[in-house]
Design a protein around this motif. Structure first.
Motif, short mmCIF file in Angstrom:
data_model
loop_
_atom_site.label_atom_id
_atom_site.label_comp_id
_atom_site.label_asym_id
_atom_site.label_seq_id
_atom_site.Cartn_x
_atom_site.Cartn_y
_atom_site.Cartn_z
N ILE A 1 32.49 41.54 33.22
CA ILE A 1 32.11 41.02 34.86
C ILE A 1 31.64 42.09 35.55
CG2 ILE A 1 33.26 40.15 36.84
CD1 ILE A 1 35.64 38.96 35.05
N SER A 2 30.60 41.97 36.12
CA SER A 2 29.71 43.09 36.61
C SER A 2 30.22 43.45 38.06
CB SER A 2 28.18 42.68 36.61
OG SER A 2 27.86 41.61 37.31
N ASN A 3 30.77 42.33 38.54
CA ASN A 3 31.20 42.76 40.08
C ASN A 3 32.64 43.16 40.12
OD1 ASN A 3 28.79 41.59 41.02
ND2 ASN A 3 29.63 39.70 41.09
N PRO A 4 33.12 43.90 41.04
CA PRO A 4 34.20 44.59 41.11
C PRO A 4 35.45 43.32 41.43
CG PRO A 4 32.87 45.93 42.42
CD PRO A 4 32.28 44.52 42.12
N LEU A 5 36.81 43.44 40.58
CA LEU A 5 37.59 42.30 41.09
C LEU A 5 38.56 43.26 41.67
CD1 LEU A 5 38.44 41.20 37.13
CD2 LEU A 5 37.12 40.16 38.92
N GLN A 6 39.56 42.40 42.78
CA GLN A 6 40.48 42.98 43.63
C GLN A 6 41.86 42.37 43.63
OE1 GLN A 6 38.09 42.12 47.28
NE2 GLN A 6 37.37 44.18 47.56
N PHE A 7 42.75 43.23 43.84
CA PHE A 7 44.04 42.61 44.00
C PHE A 7 44.93 43.27 44.95
CE2 PHE A 7 43.94 45.93 40.57
CZ PHE A 7 44.81 46.76 41.11
N LEU A 8 46.09 42.85 45.65
CA LEU A 8 46.80 43.56 46.29
C LEU A 8 48.02 44.36 45.52
CD1 LEU A 8 47.55 40.60 49.08
CD2 LEU A 8 46.02 42.64 49.26
N THR A 9 47.91 45.65 45.83
CA THR A 9 49.01 46.63 45.18
C THR A 9 50.33 45.68 45.01
OG1 THR A 9 49.07 47.95 46.84
CG2 THR A 9 47.58 48.38 45.20
N PRO A 10 50.82 45.26 45.96
CA PRO A 10 52.47 44.92 45.96
C PRO A 10 52.64 43.84 44.75
CG PRO A 10 51.83 44.86 48.24
CD PRO A 10 50.61 45.17 47.43
N MET A 11 51.42 43.12 44.48
CA MET A 11 51.64 42.03 43.31
C MET A 11 51.91 42.69 42.23
SD MET A 11 50.76 39.05 44.48
CE MET A 11 50.23 38.22 43.05
N ILE A 12 51.47 44.21 41.95
CA ILE A 12 51.78 44.77 40.70
C ILE A 12 52.86 45.53 40.85
CG2 ILE A 12 50.91 46.50 39.32
CD1 ILE A 12 49.23 44.32 39.30
N MET A 13 53.32 46.16 42.10
CA MET A 13 54.41 47.03 42.08
C MET A 13 55.87 46.26 42.09
SD MET A 13 52.63 49.18 45.13
CE MET A 13 54.07 49.87 45.88
N LEU A 14 55.77 45.33 42.75
CA LEU A 14 57.09 44.47 42.90
C LEU A 14 57.40 43.80 41.55
CD1 LEU A 14 56.61 43.11 46.42
CD2 LEU A 14 57.87 45.13 45.58
N GLY A 15 56.72 44.11 40.34
CA GLY A 15 56.98 43.38 39.29
C GLY A 15 56.76 44.34 37.96
N ARG A 16 56.20 45.60 38.59
CA ARG A 16 55.82 46.57 37.37
C ARG A 16 55.15 45.94 36.49
NH1 ARG A 16 60.82 49.78 34.77
NH2 ARG A 16 60.65 47.85 33.48
N LYS A 17 53.89 45.07 36.88
CA LYS A 17 53.32 44.60 35.99
C LYS A 17 52.05 45.19 35.90
CE LYS A 17 54.48 40.16 38.72
NZ LYS A 17 54.24 39.03 39.26
N VAL A 18 51.27 44.92 34.69
CA VAL A 18 50.31 45.84 34.22
C VAL A 18 48.91 45.11 33.90
CG1 VAL A 18 49.41 46.84 32.18
CG2 VAL A 18 51.68 47.03 32.76
N ILE A 19 47.68 45.50 34.67
CA ILE A 19 46.56 44.92 34.55
C ILE A 19 45.80 45.76 33.54
CG2 ILE A 19 44.36 44.42 35.79
CD1 ILE A 19 45.66 44.14 38.28
N THR A 20 45.64 45.28 32.37
CA THR A 20 44.93 46.15 31.43
C THR A 20 43.65 45.36 30.60
OG1 THR A 20 45.22 47.47 29.39
CG2 THR A 20 46.31 45.36 29.58
N GLY A 21 42.97 45.92 29.78
CA GLY A 21 41.75 45.29 29.18
C GLY A 21 41.92 45.63 27.79
N SER A 22 41.15 44.87 26.85
CA SER A 22 41.06 45.17 25.46
C SER A 22 39.84 44.83 24.96
CB SER A 22 42.20 44.16 24.86
OG SER A 22 42.01 44.45 23.42
N PHE A 23 39.22 45.54 23.87
CA PHE A 23 37.87 45.35 23.58
C PHE A 23 37.67 45.01 22.04
CE2 PHE A 23 33.75 47.66 21.90
CZ PHE A 23 33.02 46.42 22.51
#
Length: 357
Positions: A277-299
């Motif tokens: 995807i060429s356009n930046p993706l966005q998210f709210l940090t509490p969505m990550i922090m409050l579940g110790r979730k991970v946004i990652t990638g793989s190639f």
């Protein structure tokens, strides 16, 4: 064998400009060096990346360009230092044909992350010649980037595994998600997504397909064996699935919101991005922090992972849903792929096609 002294020509179908239109193109085939494998191509899958590259969507295309990086063929000749392959064997070549061999990723057998990796096409090989892909009669590839196709596996079934298959297998393996009993989501049911369902189910996971519409529900549940199907805009169903998934494989190649899918992940859940995807993706940090979730990638995946994945698919008897076409249909196939009109991977019967003009 050493190098072949007589210059050899081969014919492929190449794009000449950003229109992406493919037509016959004859070019010089690389000599078979000591570490090389000369392959007669039998078939080649069509990936969405082929569409991006031929149309210069990423702004880095060089023409003429023969696309195709899900290549299956027969070994014709091997170099003097090649011991792993012999003439007559069925082998595969994926997205890469070279790497530097000395960087940290290469030393860890993760050549797909090498900063000097060489792509199967639209790149320049170590001898200075442009690399060309699998929509052609033949190719010559360094032995490190060639894999054996398991005996008994149909060549047309093996082709999509060399990109779509390993692209899904690699993160599931790397992030420790191969164990049974996990709950996963597959966001987007295209070429990679449908392989995601098949592989995750074979690993013993409860798999939910997350889609933008209802049109693929029956195929996902009945043909691919998914356990559940949810439309991302169905807030009621999305609420029911909140905090229920260990991972989501996000294959969507266009801009989209991440928050709805982050809400589905349980504590320590992983959202694994795979769409380019060429356009930046966005998210709210509490969505990550409050579940110790991970946004990652793989190639894609390493050569070792590709070999593991092929054996896994052979052992589990996995069979992808493909549409086999001839080379003279390839431009129509690209048009249909752009409209998402394929279930779920095109494979070009190169051996059975007339490539010459």
């Amino acid at each position: 064998m050493g190098k072949v002294e007589v210059e050899r020509k081969t014919t492929g179908w190449a794009a000449r400009d950003p229109s992406g239109l493919l037509s016959p193109y004859t070019y010089t085939l690389r000599e078979t060096g000591p570490e090389d494998v000369h392959i007669r191509i039998i078939c080649c899958g069509i990936c969405h990346t082929d569409l991006h590259q031929t149309k210069n969507d990423l702004g880095m295309s060089n023409y003429p360009m023969v696309p195709g990086h899900e290549v299956v063929g027969e070994v014709v000749e091997v170099g003097s230092n090649v011991s792993k392959f012999t003439a007559g064997e069925i082998v595969g070549v994926g997205c890469l044909v070279g790497c530097c061999g000395g960087c940290s990723p290469c030393e860890r057998d993760l050549e797909q992350y090498c900063p000097k990796k060489i792509w199967s096409y639209n790149d320049v090989y170590i001898d200075g010649q442009p690399t060309q892909g699998g929509f052609a009669r033949a190719t010559v590839v360094h032995q490190k980037f060639v894999v054996k196709i398991p005996e008994g596996m149909a060549v047309e079934q093996a082709a999509p595994l060399l990109c779509a298959g390993v692209t899904v297998y690699s993160p599931l393996s790397h992030f420790g998600l191969k164990r049974p009993g996990l709950r996963g989501g597959i966001l987007g049911l295209g070429g990679v997504g449908h392989m995601g369902v098949l592989i995750a189910k074979a690993m013993g996971h409860h798999v939910t397909v997350i889609s933008s519409s209802n049109k693929k529900r029956e195929e996902a549940l009945q043909d691919l064996g998914a356990d559940d199907y949810v439309i991302g805009s169905d807030q009621s169903r999305m609420n029911e699935l909140a905090d229920s998934m260990d991972y989501i494989i996000d294959t969507v190649p266009v801009h989209h919101a991440l928050e709805p899918y982050l809400s589905l992940l349980r504590l320590d859940g992983k959202l694994i991005l795979m769409g380019v995807i060429s356009n930046p993706l966005q998210f709210l940090t509490p969505m990550i922090m409050l579940g110790r979730k991970v946004i990652t990638g793989s190639f894609i995946g390493s050569m070792k992972e590709t070999e593991e994945m092929l054996e896994f698919c052979k052992e589990k008897g996995l069979s992808s849903i493909i549409e086999v076409v001839k080379m003279d249909y390839v431009n129509t196939a690209f048009e249909r792929l752009e409209k998402n009109d394929v279930r779920y991977r095109f494979v070009v019967d190169v051996e059975g096609s007339k490539l010459e003009a």
